[in-house]
Scaffold this motif. Structure first.
Motif, PDB file in Angstrom:
ATOM      1  N   SER A 100      -2.987  12.134   0.215  1.00 54.75           N
ATOM      2  CA  SER A 100      -2.337  10.800   0.099  1.00 54.75           C
ATOM      3  C   SER A 100      -1.444  10.427   1.587  1.00 54.75           C
ATOM      4  CB  SER A 100      -1.571  10.893  -1.138  1.00 54.75           C
ATOM      5  OG  SER A 100      -0.790   9.751  -1.205  1.00 54.75           O
ATOM      6  N   THR A 105       1.004   3.396  -8.568  1.00 48.61           N
ATOM      7  CA  THR A 105       0.389   4.571  -9.230  1.00 48.61           C
ATOM      8  C   THR A 105       1.177   5.441  -9.996  1.00 48.61           C
ATOM      9  OG1 THR A 105      -1.761   4.367  -8.087  1.00 48.61           O
ATOM     10  CG2 THR A 105      -1.638   5.900  -9.711  1.00 48.61           C
ATOM     11  N   LEU A 136       0.910  -1.111   0.172  1.00 43.79           N
ATOM     12  CA  LEU A 136      -0.099   0.040  -0.179  1.00 43.79           C
ATOM     13  C   LEU A 136       0.878   1.187   0.069  1.00 43.79           C
ATOM     14  CD1 LEU A 136      -2.311  -1.299   2.753  1.00 43.79           C
ATOM     15  CD2 LEU A 136      -2.869  -0.907   0.451  1.00 43.79           C
ATOM     16  N   GLY A 137       0.565   2.069  -0.906  1.00 47.77           N
ATOM     17  CA  GLY A 137       1.587   3.218  -1.038  1.00 47.77           C
ATOM     18  C   GLY A 137       2.770   3.408  -1.300  1.00 47.77           C
ATOM     19  N   SER A 138       3.279   2.144  -1.820  1.00 46.61           N
ATOM     20  CA  SER A 138       4.718   2.126  -2.349  1.00 46.61           C
ATOM     21  C   SER A 138       4.946   2.985  -3.319  1.00 46.61           C
ATOM     22  CB  SER A 138       4.988   0.622  -2.330  1.00 46.61           C
ATOM     23  OG  SER A 138       4.315   0.188  -3.160  1.00 46.61           O
ATOM     24  N   THR A 183      14.698   4.356  -6.978  1.00 47.96           N
ATOM     25  CA  THR A 183      13.749   5.192  -7.634  1.00 47.96           C
ATOM     26  C   THR A 183      13.156   6.305  -6.919  1.00 47.96           C
ATOM     27  OG1 THR A 183      11.702   3.826  -7.522  1.00 47.96           O
ATOM     28  CG2 THR A 183      12.992   3.682  -9.665  1.00 47.96           C
ATOM     29  N   GLU A 184      12.662   7.458  -7.490  1.00 47.47           N
ATOM     30  CA  GLU A 184      11.854   8.602  -7.006  1.00 47.47           C
ATOM     31  C   GLU A 184      10.678   8.562  -7.716  1.00 47.47           C
ATOM     32  OE1 GLU A 184      13.800  12.257  -6.565  1.00 47.47           O
ATOM     33  OE2 GLU A 184      15.635  11.632  -5.814  1.00 47.47           O
ATOM     34  N   TYR A 185       9.651   8.542  -7.120  1.00 47.99           N
ATOM     35  CA  TYR A 185       8.329   8.643  -7.595  1.00 47.99           C
ATOM     36  C   TYR A 185       8.247   7.617  -8.869  1.00 47.99           C
ATOM     37  CZ  TYR A 185       7.027  12.865  -4.978  1.00 47.99           C
ATOM     38  OH  TYR A 185       6.863  13.480  -3.981  1.00 47.99           O
ATOM     39  N   ARG A 232      -2.719   3.020   4.802  1.00 52.46           N
ATOM     40  CA  ARG A 232      -2.788   4.092   3.764  1.00 52.46           C
ATOM     41  C   ARG A 232      -4.182   4.780   3.656  1.00 52.46           C
ATOM     42  NH1 ARG A 232      -1.567   6.840  -0.488  1.00 52.46           N
ATOM     43  NH2 ARG A 232      -1.535   5.916  -2.506  1.00 52.46           N
ATOM     44  N   ASN A 249      11.596   2.399  -3.894  1.00 52.45           N
ATOM     45  CA  ASN A 249      11.191   3.692  -4.396  1.00 52.45           C
ATOM     46  C   ASN A 249      11.194   4.606  -3.197  1.00 52.45           C
ATOM     47  OD1 ASN A 249       9.951   5.493  -6.217  1.00 52.45           O
ATOM     48  ND2 ASN A 249       7.886   5.116  -5.079  1.00 52.45           N
ATOM     49  N   LYS A 250      11.008   5.814  -3.357  1.00 51.25           N
ATOM     50  CA  LYS A 250      10.922   7.158  -2.063  1.00 51.25           C
ATOM     51  C   LYS A 250      12.362   7.227  -1.488  1.00 51.25           C
ATOM     52  CE  LYS A 250       6.054   6.379  -1.021  1.00 51.25           C
ATOM     53  NZ  LYS A 250       5.090   6.420  -0.131  1.00 51.25           N
ATOM     54  N   GLY A 302      -2.509  -2.958  -3.224  1.00 51.94           N
ATOM     55  CA  GLY A 302      -1.129  -3.036  -2.428  1.00 51.94           C
ATOM     56  C   GLY A 302      -1.479  -4.194  -1.456  1.00 51.94           C
ATOM     57  N   ASP A 350      -7.202   5.317  -7.607  1.00 55.12           N
ATOM     58  CA  ASP A 350      -5.881   5.225  -8.460  1.00 55.12           C
ATOM     59  C   ASP A 350      -6.390   5.353  -9.919  1.00 55.12           C
ATOM     60  OD1 ASP A 350      -4.295   5.111  -6.245  1.00 55.12           O
ATOM     61  OD2 ASP A 350      -3.846   3.001  -6.589  1.00 55.12           O
ATOM     62  N   ALA A 360       0.584   7.209   3.126  1.00 55.65           N
ATOM     63  CA  ALA A 360       1.276   6.011   2.990  1.00 55.65           C
ATOM     64  C   ALA A 360       2.197   5.752   4.018  1.00 55.65           C
ATOM     65  CB  ALA A 360       1.739   5.936   1.433  1.00 55.65           C
TER      66      ALA A 360
HETATM   67  N1  LIG Z   1       8.449  11.633  -1.770  1.00 48.91           N
HETATM   68  C1  LIG Z   1       8.116  10.620  -2.450  1.00 48.91           C
HETATM   69  N2  LIG Z   1       6.719  10.345  -2.474  1.00 48.91           N
HETATM   70  C2  LIG Z   1       6.343   9.466  -3.530  1.00 48.91           C
HETATM   71  C3  LIG Z   1       7.220   8.676  -4.115  1.00 48.91           C
HETATM   72  N3  LIG Z   1       6.565   7.817  -4.714  1.00 48.91           N
HETATM   73  C4  LIG Z   1       5.105   7.995  -4.427  1.00 48.91           C
HETATM   74  N4  LIG Z   1       5.027   8.741  -3.734  1.00 48.91           N
HETATM   75  C5  LIG Z   1       3.841   9.273  -2.894  1.00 48.91           C
HETATM   76  O1  LIG Z   1       3.551   8.464  -2.339  1.00 48.91           O
HETATM   77  C6  LIG Z   1       2.091   8.358  -2.343  1.00 48.91           C
HETATM   78  C7  LIG Z   1       1.423   6.896  -2.823  1.00 48.91           C
HETATM   79  O2  LIG Z   1       1.981   6.862  -4.105  1.00 48.91           O
HETATM   80  P1  LIG Z   1       1.186   6.003  -5.145  1.00 48.91           P
HETATM   81  O3  LIG Z   1       1.832   6.087  -6.181  1.00 48.91           O
HETATM   82  O4  LIG Z   1      -0.044   6.244  -5.208  1.00 48.91           O
HETATM   83  O5  LIG Z   1       1.416   4.501  -4.330  1.00 48.91           O
HETATM   84  P2  LIG Z   1       0.473   3.368  -4.831  1.00 48.91           P
HETATM   85  O6  LIG Z   1       1.522   2.225  -4.507  1.00 48.91           O
HETATM   86  O7  LIG Z   1       0.008   3.215  -6.040  1.00 48.91           O
HETATM   87  O8  LIG Z   1      -0.629   3.253  -3.704  1.00 48.91           O
HETATM   88  P3  LIG Z   1      -1.849   2.203  -3.423  1.00 48.91           P
HETATM   89  O9  LIG Z   1      -2.387   1.959  -4.680  1.00 48.91           O
HETATM   90  O10 LIG Z   1      -2.899   2.808  -2.458  1.00 48.91           O
HETATM   91  O11 LIG Z   1      -1.130   0.942  -2.840  1.00 48.91           O
HETATM   92  C8  LIG Z   1       1.863   9.372  -3.097  1.00 48.91           C
HETATM   93  O12 LIG Z   1       1.409  10.687  -2.408  1.00 48.91           O
HETATM   94  C9  LIG Z   1       2.634   9.705  -3.928  1.00 48.91           C
HETATM   95  O13 LIG Z   1       3.031  11.155  -4.372  1.00 48.91           O
HETATM   96  C10 LIG Z   1       8.574   9.054  -4.089  1.00 48.91           C
HETATM   97  O14 LIG Z   1       9.466   8.521  -4.660  1.00 48.91           O
HETATM   98  N5  LIG Z   1       8.987  10.031  -3.169  1.00 48.91           N
END
Ligand SMILES: Nc1nc2c(ncn2[C@@H]2O[C@H](COP(=O)(O)OP(=O)(O)OP(=O)(O)O)[C@@H](O)[C@H]2O)c(=O)[nH]1
Length: 728
Positions: free
Chosen positions: A622, A219, A214-216, A422-424, A592, A393-394, A308, A247, A624
């Motif tokens: 959001s 998306t 979840l939230g990793s 990775t970032e985002y 999440r 990620n992140k 997730g 999503d 996570a």
């Molecule tokens: N700072 C930061 N925030 C991130 C990064 N990747 C994702 N986020 C943030 O983390 C939150 C969750 O990211 P999503 O891409 O929605 O994650 P997800 O895995 O699709 O989430 P679920 O579908 O709910 O499981 C969002 O607010 C994103 O903007 C990153 O690399 N760095």
């Protein structure tokens, strides 16, 4: 075509704003439009407003310097209104306005005075419909009024073309469709024989499974892939355990507003209210048939964003089983690879800290901690073990140590996968797609057919197979529990051999998630919470209401939520965020939460620091793991009349109808709403609802809100009238 009086082209015209100087307009993008700007395209380059990335900013710079100036810039906002900003050159000055055909494109080319009037009319229209507030237009207006004193620059006639193209492009039908309904399995012309005939010579469409807790960042990764890949036609299926698929809404919104126009995005199917690896496994197969239009649609790849809480290995097993049964979907597509997102902030140091699980009592509040604490790390392990590619990620917000631990643990669980930080989710798309498109049919065939006792997560580049004996240890501990949660299973529940006649995902005794089941001895609970609950004790619910939050009270609530990293909160001026880190908190079990939020302005008016823009602006909430953010997500559709909205969806009426049916929840406020999904362990839903309800505006506050809205509208209309007068 453009109507030269109003600047509107046809019924589903995008709003067009003009400017005459690249530098100025870039300033305008950055400053005047501020948080309303989501995406700006300069030709095919993409610049995300509000979160500009250096690479793209550089591209903008490069475009503007190019001799090919003028550039056409399309400006879009998410979640609703779509604006287009067109940069026009000073030499946009043929005598009077004229209609011409340039390179086969019918084009209206106005003279400079015509342009000024054109822009003016557009601004009036924008303000009339409250797409932008008068305050936000002050800068552009000043520039507009100064244009007549500036000598035009000359760039040659060929320079008109990009502008002309931009106009014609925005009138072109969108290639994208967004479908929601998933038809029943094996319907209509989807018979195996039909498809077999049709697909005899066709290569199955490779599927990439996008997994991760979840939230990793699944998306984010999907969006990155769709936005940065213009050559590959990608269909997407987005799965969410909750009853509302936030999503998919985000991805679908991107399609509707055209962010993905230049990408290869080819349709989005939502799969919600359950998990594609278990409770709605069948729907995954019918979605593939729907997405590919029974194999007729040309797709280069399908990306499935799993929920997730999904175990990708279970999807692989189901796939093999259905392949052996000859399910039509498995003739159309084939599993290619699994990409798993790992949240560097939380993965190694928290959820994988097997030896300090007792410290995580905040999840449990004394409620049968042992079982739950054991399960989440196991799910994480399953997701990592199934991966061909691991995206840690992140890393931008994770400490160096956290990233290292996440990588080391992930690597320890799965030595064979490639690991990329990775970032985002921004990873080279070649890492995601690889040479997937060049793979031989034989390879994919053998993968689909499977081999009785092999995990099939080989992929292009570095195929690897594991025998059961190699994995006996982790399977004993981690591959059995989730199916066990569904009730009784035979001893072969872990076996992936498609030739064995056993279904490990849908048998049930005490818990049943089969919507068609009539056995009264089963405890049926078919709401989303129950479906999620079947999986690792995780439940979810949706908080939805057409009442705005009082920003101050919401701030206090968020202060008490034990989440260490909070940013982008942007609450009412004067408020500052202080993390009080309260220990006893109803939000503790929430892993999440995400969705759309509506915040009441705290400071109505027209002066510096006022935040009446909140009335028009949707916020994306959001949370996570350890991170919480709330940021603008474009404007509510409710700023427009229903008739004005419709044209935006000329090519996708399904989405329009969905918005009207699901999002337009009150006559008074339209789609302004709170729609927040909460997912977690042992959630005290009632208590959380109560806390959130407490943050909603009271009747008295709403009465004040209504009064202020009236004043706000009067002020905006007065500004429009004044502008009209000036223009005439
Ligand atoms: N700072 C930061 N925030 C991130 C990064 N990747 C994702 N986020 C943030 O983390 C939150 C969750 O990211 P999503 O891409 O929605 O994650 P997800 O895995 O699709 O989430 P679920 O579908 O709910 O499981 C969002 O607010 C994103 O903007 C990153 O690399 N760095």
């Amino acid at each position: 075509m453009i109507d030269d009086r109003s600047g509107r082209k046809d019924a589903r015209d995008e709003w067009v704003f003009g400017g005459l100087d690249g530098g100025d307009e870039r300033a305008l993008i950055g400053c005047e439009w501020g948080s309303n700007v989501w995406a700006v395209e300069i030709r095919q380059a993409c610049l995300l407003g509000g979160r500009k990335r250096p690479k793209e900013a550089e591209r903008v710079e490069a475009e503007v310097k190019e001799d090919t100036f003028p550039v056409a810039v399309r400006l879009r906002r998410t979640h609703g209104h779509t604006d287009t900003l067109v940069l026009l050159p000073f030499d946009f000055a043929p005598p009077g306005g004229e209609r011409k055909t340039l390179h086969g494109t019918p084009t209206f080319i106005p003279s400079l005075p015509a342009m000024q009037s054109f822009i003016g009319h557009l601004l009036v229209m924008a303000m009339s419909s409250r797409l932008v507030s008068s305050r936000r237009l002050q800068g552009p207006l000043r520039r507009l009024s100064s244009l007549s004193h500036v000598a035009p620059r000359r760039h040659g006639r060929s320079a008109f073309l990009p502008v002309a193209t931009a106009f014609s492009n925005s009138a072109a039908p969108s290639r994208r469709t967004v479908s929601r309904a998933t038809p029943p399995l094996h319907t209509a012309s989807a018979s195996g024989t039909d498809i077999e005939d049709k697909l005899a010579d066709k290569r199955p469409v490779p599927i990439i499974l996008l997994a991760g807790f979840l939230g990793s960042g699944k998306t984010s990764t999907l969006k990155h892939l769709l936005e940065n890949n213009s050559n590959v036609k990608i269909g997407t299926i987005v799965n969410d355990v909750a009853s509302v698929n936030i999503d998919a809404k985000l991805i679908a919104n991107s399609s509707s507003r055209g962010d993905l126009v230049e990408s290869g995005a080819q349709g989005v199917i939502e799969l919600q209210n359950g998990c594609a690896c278990c409770s709605i496994a069948d729907e995954l197969f019918s979605s593939i048939i729907e997405l590919t239009q029974n194999g007729r649609r040309e797709l280069d790849a399908i990306v499935i964003e799993l929920s997730g809480v999904a175990d990708p290995q279970a999807v692989v097993s189901n796939w093999k089983e259905e392949t052996s049964r000859g399910h039509p979907a498995t003739r159309i597509a084939c599993l290619d690879k699994t990409v798993t997102l790992v949240d560097a902030c939380t993965f190694g140091t928290d959820w994988m800290s097997w030896d300090v699980v007792a410290d995580r009592d905040e999840w449990m509040q004394g409620e049968s901690p042992t079982a739950v604490e054991r399960k989440v790390p196991e799910l994480l392990a399953e997701q990592v073990e199934a991966a061909d590619l691991l995206l840690v990620n992140k890393i931008d917000i994770a400490g160096g140590e956290q990233s290292k631990v996440a990588k080391v643990v992930a690597r320890g669980l799965n030595e064979k996968a490639s690991v990329v930080e990775t970032e985002y989710g921004r990873v080279d798309v070649n890492e995601l797609l690889g040479n997937l498109l060049d793979q031989e049919l034989e390879e994919t065939d053998s993968r689909n057919t499977g081999n009785s006792h092999e995990h099939s997560h080989e992929h292009s580049g570095h195929d690897h197979e594991h025998s059961h004996s190699e994995h006996s240890e982790h399977e004993a501990s981690s591959h059995s529990h989730d199916h066990g949660d569904h009730g009784d299973h035979d001893d072969e529940s872990e076996c992936n051999d498609p030739s064995h006649s056993h279904s490990h995902s849908h048998e049930h005794s005490s818990e049943c998630s089969d919507p068609g089941c009539t056995d009264t001895s089963h405890s049926h609970s078919h709401d989303h919470g129950a479906l999620a609950e079947n999986h690792l004790g995780i439940t979810s619910f949706v908080y939805k209401t057409a009442v705005p939050f009082n920003t101050s009270r919401l701030m206090v609530l968020l202060n008490s939520w034990p989440i260490p990293i909070k940013d982008n909160l942007d609450f009412a001026s004067g408020e500052s965020f202080v993390d009080e880190g309260a220990k006893d908190n109803v939000f503790r079990g929430v892993l999440r939460s995400k969705g759309f939020a509506w915040l009441s302005p705290a400071n109505w008016g027209s002066r510096e620091g006022c935040d009446n823009w909140r009335h028009e602006t949707a916020m994306y909430w959001s949370h996570a793991g350890k991170h919480f953010g709330i940021e603008t997500a474009g404007k509510w559709w409710a700023g427009l009349d229903k008739d004005q909205i419709r044209p935006y969806f000329a090519n996708n009426m399904k989405e329009y109808e969905r918005i009207m049916e699901e999002d337009w929840i009150s006559d008074e406020w339209g789609d302004r709403r709170q729609e927040l999904v909460f997912i977690g362990i042992n959630l005290d839903e009632d208590a959380i609802r109560k806390e959130l309800d407490h943050c909603l505006c009271t009747e008295e506050e709403l009465a004040v809100y209504r009064k202020n809205v009236k004043r706000y509208i009067v002020r905006e209309e007065a500004a429009v009238t004044m502008l009209r007068r000036e223009l005439n």
